[in-house]
Design an enzyme around this catalytic site. Sequence first.
Site, PDB file in Angstrom:
ATOM      1  N   TYR A  56     -39.893 -38.771 -17.742  1.00  0.00           N
ATOM      2  CA  TYR A  56     -39.459 -39.952 -17.699  1.00  0.00           C
ATOM      3  C   TYR A  56     -38.366 -40.449 -17.642  1.00  0.00           C
ATOM      4  O   TYR A  56     -37.468 -40.213 -18.104  1.00  0.00           O
ATOM      5  CB  TYR A  56     -39.685 -39.512 -19.671  1.00  0.00           C
ATOM      6  CG  TYR A  56     -41.157 -39.048 -20.380  1.00  0.00           C
ATOM      7  CD1 TYR A  56     -42.398 -39.504 -19.652  1.00  0.00           C
ATOM      8  CD2 TYR A  56     -40.957 -39.104 -21.353  1.00  0.00           C
ATOM      9  CE1 TYR A  56     -43.183 -39.197 -20.056  1.00  0.00           C
ATOM     10  CE2 TYR A  56     -42.075 -38.925 -21.919  1.00  0.00           C
ATOM     11  CZ  TYR A  56     -43.250 -38.172 -20.996  1.00  0.00           C
ATOM     12  OH  TYR A  56     -44.465 -38.032 -22.169  1.00  0.00           O
ATOM     13  N   HIS A 127     -47.676 -31.065 -18.107  1.00  0.00           N
ATOM     14  CA  HIS A 127     -48.025 -32.336 -18.429  1.00  0.00           C
ATOM     15  C   HIS A 127     -49.387 -32.380 -17.940  1.00  0.00           C
ATOM     16  O   HIS A 127     -49.729 -33.164 -17.779  1.00  0.00           O
ATOM     17  CB  HIS A 127     -46.956 -32.892 -17.338  1.00  0.00           C
ATOM     18  CG  HIS A 127     -46.296 -34.441 -18.358  1.00  0.00           C
ATOM     19  ND1 HIS A 127     -45.333 -35.471 -17.558  1.00  0.00           N
ATOM     20  CD2 HIS A 127     -47.592 -34.866 -18.664  1.00  0.00           C
ATOM     21  CE1 HIS A 127     -45.155 -35.691 -19.036  1.00  0.00           C
ATOM     22  NE2 HIS A 127     -46.413 -36.082 -19.462  1.00  0.00           N
ATOM     23  N   SER A 206     -49.674 -42.175 -27.750  1.00  0.00           N
ATOM     24  CA  SER A 206     -50.057 -43.806 -27.858  1.00  0.00           C
ATOM     25  C   SER A 206     -50.892 -44.177 -28.525  1.00  0.00           C
ATOM     26  O   SER A 206     -52.086 -44.020 -28.797  1.00  0.00           O
ATOM     27  CB  SER A 206     -50.924 -44.070 -26.182  1.00  0.00           C
ATOM     28  OG  SER A 206     -50.092 -44.272 -25.217  1.00  0.00           O
ATOM     29  N   LEU A 208     -50.760 -46.096 -30.308  1.00  0.00           N
ATOM     30  CA  LEU A 208     -50.762 -47.596 -31.131  1.00  0.00           C
ATOM     31  C   LEU A 208     -51.745 -48.464 -29.847  1.00  0.00           C
ATOM     32  O   LEU A 208     -51.361 -49.440 -29.944  1.00  0.00           O
ATOM     33  CB  LEU A 208     -49.870 -48.146 -31.251  1.00  0.00           C
ATOM     34  CG  LEU A 208     -48.984 -47.371 -33.399  1.00  0.00           C
ATOM     35  CD1 LEU A 208     -47.931 -48.100 -32.961  1.00  0.00           C
ATOM     36  CD2 LEU A 208     -50.069 -47.750 -33.752  1.00  0.00           C
ATOM     37  N   GLY A 209     -52.735 -47.238 -28.458  1.00  0.00           N
ATOM     38  CA  GLY A 209     -52.824 -47.916 -28.080  1.00  0.00           C
ATOM     39  C   GLY A 209     -52.518 -48.673 -27.146  1.00  0.00           C
ATOM     40  O   GLY A 209     -52.116 -49.285 -26.764  1.00  0.00           O
ATOM     41  N   ARG A 210     -51.380 -47.947 -26.388  1.00  0.00           N
ATOM     42  CA  ARG A 210     -50.009 -48.550 -26.099  1.00  0.00           C
ATOM     43  C   ARG A 210     -49.585 -49.333 -26.072  1.00  0.00           C
ATOM     44  O   ARG A 210     -49.370 -50.714 -25.788  1.00  0.00           O
ATOM     45  CB  ARG A 210     -50.904 -48.536 -24.629  1.00  0.00           C
ATOM     46  CG  ARG A 210     -50.664 -47.526 -23.396  1.00  0.00           C
ATOM     47  CD  ARG A 210     -51.471 -47.211 -21.981  1.00  0.00           C
ATOM     48  NE  ARG A 210     -51.700 -46.061 -21.801  1.00  0.00           N
ATOM     49  CZ  ARG A 210     -50.833 -45.020 -22.052  1.00  0.00           C
ATOM     50  NH1 ARG A 210     -49.173 -45.064 -22.013  1.00  0.00           N
ATOM     51  NH2 ARG A 210     -51.119 -43.579 -21.503  1.00  0.00           N
ATOM     52  N   PHE A 212     -51.203 -51.815 -27.977  1.00  0.00           N
ATOM     53  CA  PHE A 212     -52.319 -53.166 -28.488  1.00  0.00           C
ATOM     54  C   PHE A 212     -52.280 -53.474 -29.581  1.00  0.00           C
ATOM     55  O   PHE A 212     -52.857 -54.056 -29.973  1.00  0.00           O
ATOM     56  CB  PHE A 212     -52.522 -52.836 -27.264  1.00  0.00           C
ATOM     57  CG  PHE A 212     -54.289 -53.985 -27.418  1.00  0.00           C
ATOM     58  CD1 PHE A 212     -53.842 -55.353 -26.535  1.00  0.00           C
ATOM     59  CD2 PHE A 212     -54.894 -54.052 -27.574  1.00  0.00           C
ATOM     60  CE1 PHE A 212     -54.839 -56.136 -26.452  1.00  0.00           C
ATOM     61  CE2 PHE A 212     -56.197 -54.668 -27.421  1.00  0.00           C
ATOM     62  CZ  PHE A 212     -56.195 -56.451 -26.368  1.00  0.00           C
TER      63      PHE A 212
END
Length: 326
Positions: A56, A127, A206, A208-210, A212
């Site tokens: 990151y 990862h 994710s 929250l669906g990235r 979305f």
Amino acid sequence: MKHVRLAGLDVSRLGLGCMGMSAFYSGANTDDAESVRTIHRALDLGVTFLDTAEIYGPFRNEELVGRAVRGRRDEVVLATKFGLLSHPAGGAGAGRRIDGSPANVRAALDGSLRRLGVDHVDLYYQHRMDPAVPVEETMGALAEQVAAGKIRHIGLSEASAATIRRAHAVHPVTAVQSEYSLWTRDPEAEVLPALRELGIGFVPYSPLGRGFLTGQLRSLDQLDADDFRRQNPRFAEENLAHNIRIVEVVDAVAAEAGATPAQVALAWLLSRGDDLAPIPGTKRVARLEENAAADALTLTAEQLARLDAVEAPKGDRYPDMSQVNR
């Protein structure tokens, strides 16, 4: 904030994914000072499970998290990841390449500890699985670092059920991290049953669906030019209209429950078991507070059933799916 156990590791029921503070979503909107405030507010609210990775930035996010937890290390369960960067002998010239070699385990871990400013990490994930290095070799190297006191617990990210079993036979795996949400339910088929059989915890990323599933994103025009989601098939124009139907169900349940769509999406995920700890990501205090409030939200059986019945999304979750679930 309630707590759950990932095998032998006690964590806050909701964690904080720190990736977007430094990479992939941020673009020109990166604000380290606000990100540090967000991490501090998370700790104040009891959201003490922090997730980062060397890729990151690369490296910048670990440095940011390290600055944020300085003086508060004892409050934090700190997770980071290795294996999407290769560190050549001598330590110079690290570059993006999947690398699960024992030499890379050692070099990557030492770098992460230095950037985070700590003497150990609580949860250290591979990862992505390296097809050129048997997972048994990687796990052996990780087990050595556990014995040396540099790692408390070992994790895997985006591993198949078969790989998880092989790894766990070498050294106990504490947690597996994979994408899981109302629009990514792939782990339910094989990975989650295997984890529950083996007593391994699950960390949905994710959730929250990235972004979305928050209901805030309706068009690619809302994204920065360098935002990762512009290349994500699920956000492509030909798929977006279909996928918005999922959000419409979440919105309707949120209106009934007196909650936000994000809180509903997280509450649904928390209802899936007491052996998982989602790590919604944000770089803003207001969003962090909104997400943390999902810990207190209980949906009715009827609301959960409606969410369970939403259509599957259209589009793969990555432009290149070759690196996941192997």
